[in-house]
Scaffold this motif. Structure first.
Motif, short mmCIF file in Angstrom:
data_model
loop_
_atom_site.label_atom_id
_atom_site.label_comp_id
_atom_site.label_asym_id
_atom_site.label_seq_id
_atom_site.Cartn_x
_atom_site.Cartn_y
_atom_site.Cartn_z
N LEU A 106 36.53 55.85 -45.60
CA LEU A 106 35.55 54.71 -46.06
C LEU A 106 34.73 55.19 -46.91
CD1 LEU A 106 34.37 52.92 -42.63
CD2 LEU A 106 36.08 52.38 -44.31
N HIS A 107 34.11 54.38 -47.61
CA HIS A 107 33.14 54.72 -48.64
C HIS A 107 32.25 53.44 -49.17
CE1 HIS A 107 30.78 56.69 -51.78
NE2 HIS A 107 31.53 55.81 -52.78
N GLN A 108 31.05 53.30 -48.87
CA GLN A 108 30.23 52.13 -49.14
C GLN A 108 31.01 50.76 -48.72
OE1 GLN A 108 29.81 52.45 -53.58
NE2 GLN A 108 28.38 53.94 -53.42
N GLY A 109 31.48 50.94 -47.09
CA GLY A 109 31.94 50.01 -46.48
C GLY A 109 33.29 49.18 -46.90
N LYS A 110 33.91 50.13 -47.68
CA LYS A 110 35.36 49.79 -48.09
C LYS A 110 36.30 50.93 -47.97
CE LYS A 110 34.31 46.74 -52.26
NZ LYS A 110 35.11 45.71 -51.90
#
Ligand code: ADP
Length: 247
Positions: free
Chosen positions: A220-224
């Motif tokens: 996950l990264h920045q909610g994506k």
């Protein structure tokens, strides 16, 4: 992927906190028998995803399906009752009770009913407690007051307290934090043992541990979802190296 094997489906899930999207249009599918690890930098949204699945945080958009039930708008206790167990970082065991008693009060039918108060322990309950105790490496500690267990043993006991409720989905937040190397190895063994017939989602930072357990990793990264796949593949993904591994 056979669709009927999907235990949990998040589709287009977004959650906003005052306009900030902590989770942003996330889709995630977890199959029965799968041990999925979620990794990602601090603030990526990992904890929020678990909060969304168990209904602690409500989705702003999208849907969550568990087995045949849409759980998007259900309350946390209703979702838990459908068969989702969650372990937080700090063990919430009863320190003044023995290992046996902690497992006993977690047994669905025996909840809140203590042997000392006249509740007759049925053979089924006792057998199940022994079975779980063996699984969590505590069969020789059933009469030990939980307070004096090691940090790792406390973590296992809490996993046992969830297992005795037989959840179909188990979610663990950094289960090996603070554990010794030997305890980590045993925890990997434990997780690999308990996935049969259920699914396990683990949030983890310890990459060696992730390699030893994960079937599939979601980054996950920045909610994506930045990347998803087997650890060997994920590790070589330039996007992942850039944001997560710092290469
Ligand atoms: P991770 O577990 O990957 O470190 P979190 O899920 O805890 O990330 O947090 C993701 C982002 O959402 C962070 O920027 C965090 O500050 C924010 N956040 C989480 N919960 C709340 C909340 N209840 N209110 C406001 N912001 C929140």
């Amino acid at each position: 992927v056979v669709e009927s094997d999907i235990l949990l489906a998040l589709e287009g899930v977004t959650v906003s906190f005052d306009g900030f999207k902590a989770v942003n249009d996330l889709s995630l599918y977890i199959q029965k028998g799968e041990l999925r690890v979620i990794i990602g930098p601090n603030g990526a949204g990992k904890t929020t995803v678990l909060d969304l699945i168990c209904g602690r945080t409500k989705v702003s958009e999208g849907s969550i399906q568990f087995k045949d039930t849409e759980v998007t708008r259900l309350k946390e206790h209703e979702i838990v009752r459908l068969g989702i167990g969650r372990k937080f970082q700090n063990p919430s065991i009863y320190e003044d009770l023995t290992v046996f008693e902690n497992l006993e009060i977690s047994y669905p039918k025996g909840r809140g009913v203590f042997g000392a108060l006249g509740f007759r322990r049925s053979k089924d309950v006792i057998d199940r407690i022994h079975e779980i105790a063996e699984m969590i490496f505590l069969k020789d500690h059933l009469d030990t007051r939980s307070e004096i267990l090691s940090h790792g043993q406390k973590q296992w006991l809490e996993i046992g307290m969830l297992l005795i409720q037989d959840p179909e989905l188990l979610m663990l937040d950094e289960p090996v934090a603070g554990m010794s190397v030997a305890e980590r190895v045993k925890t990997a063994e434990l997780l690999n043992r308990i996935i049969e017939g259920r699914a396990v989602i683990v949030i983890e930072h310890d990459m060696k541990f992730v390699e030893s357990i994960a079937h599939k990793v979601t980054v996950l990264h920045q909610g994506k979802v930045l990347a998803e796949g087997r650890m060997e593949v994920i590790q070589d993904d330039p996007k992942v190296r850039e944001v997560y591994l710092g290469h």
